[in-house]
Design an enzyme around this catalytic site. Structure first.
Site, short mmCIF file in Angstrom:
data_model
loop_
_atom_site.label_atom_id
_atom_site.label_comp_id
_atom_site.label_asym_id
_atom_site.label_seq_id
_atom_site.Cartn_x
_atom_site.Cartn_y
_atom_site.Cartn_z
N ASP A 154 0.81 -1.27 0.02
CA ASP A 154 -0.05 0.10 -0.13
C ASP A 154 0.87 1.16 -0.01
OD1 ASP A 154 -2.55 -1.14 -0.02
OD2 ASP A 154 -2.76 -0.82 2.16
N MET A 157 -10.53 8.58 7.55
CA MET A 157 -10.97 8.96 6.28
C MET A 157 -12.08 9.99 6.32
SD MET A 157 -10.63 5.47 4.23
CE MET A 157 -11.50 4.61 5.56
N LYS A 207 -3.74 2.66 -2.69
CA LYS A 207 -5.18 2.99 -2.47
C LYS A 207 -5.38 4.26 -1.84
CE LYS A 207 -8.37 -0.14 -2.88
NZ LYS A 207 -8.69 -0.16 -4.19
#
Length: 265
Positions: free
Chosen positions: A43, A183, A66
């Site tokens: 990642d 997020m 991502k």
């Protein structure tokens, strides 16, 4: 040509949590898995120093980033890579920031790997929601201030309404819970408005960007000033938003004013 699963020289796949960023927060089991891997699917948020220190010479390293708001590697493509490499007999490690099973899509990947007949293991990592508050010197739970903690994503799946922020606000108020929002920066305005349906504007909040890394920044503010603080201080992803009375210890030190501090590495 399609072949039955039994005809493949099946390898293995391990989902490994690399933690929030600081390489010293890796577990011993994570280090051993990385060292054994012949293929690493990595990642964006994984520190390059982890790969430089622990990846074996000759290991194939594939970056499969991502990131919210950025061009990302499709999840289906990542899963195909894992399955193909394992069927070729490779020792595969899917190296993820934080913990694979906390907003890391680890559950989806485990399901697809098992359906393909591949042995899969999971190595937990320290999640950024925990590391973020620890870096501020405060806990997620406290006998006087918080009887529990809720980890929730602020990023709604396409076609989904996402979290019920009003219900979460009421639960946090009534059960004295800390809310840890991953997020959530891009949707902070809506999150703030919904949480204010049950929580007072004076509720302490911290926003921690790039937790545990040398360039960590954080802002201490209140729920009523959350969106304005993020905009003013130009805080961006990856960040964690922590809402609740456990932040009072940090807020008191700054006289309840929003401040930005640089983390000392």
């Amino acid at each position: 040509m399609n072949r039955p699963i039994s005809s493949f020289a099946t390898g293995s796949c391990t989902l490994v949590g690399a933690g929030p960023g600081d390489p010293e927060l890796l577990t011993i089991k994570a280090v051993k898995a990385i060292q054994a891997a012949t293929v690493l699917l990595v990642d964006d948020l994984v520190s390059e120093s982890i790969l430089n220190s622990y990846a074996r010479p000759g290991a194939r390293i594939v970056h499969v980033g991502k990131r919210g708001g950025c061009k990302s590697t499709p999840q289906a493509f990542i899963e195909r890579l894992m399955i193909t490499a394992a069927h070729e007999g490779e020792t595969v490690v899917r190296l993820k920031g934080g913990d694979p099973f906390i907003f890391g899509r680890g559950g989806e990947e485990v399901e697809h790997l098992r359906e393909a007949g591949i042995e899969v293991q999971v190595v937990n990592g320290i999640t950024s929601g925990l590391a973020a508050v620890t870096s501020l010197g405060v806990p997620l739970t406290h006998r006087e201030h918080a009887h529990g903690v809720v980890f929730v994503t602020g990023h709604a799946h396409p076609g989904s309404q996402g979290a019920d922020w009003r219900a979460l606000a009421a639960a946090a108020r009534d059960a004295r819970l800390t809310l840890v929002i991953y997020m959530g920066v891009s949707g902070a305005q809506r999150i703030q408005q919904e949480l204010l349906s049950a929580l007072p504007p004076s509720t302490p909040v911290a926003v921690v960007q790039r937790a545990t890394l040398p360039d960590q920044r954080h802002a201490v503010t209140t729920l009523g000033e959350l969106d304005a603080t993020i905009a003013r201080e130009q805080l961006a992803s990856p960040s964690v938003i922590v809402v609740g009375d456990v932040i009072k210890g940090v807020a008191a030190a700054s006289d309840a004013a929003a401040t930005v501090r640089v983390h000392a590495a």
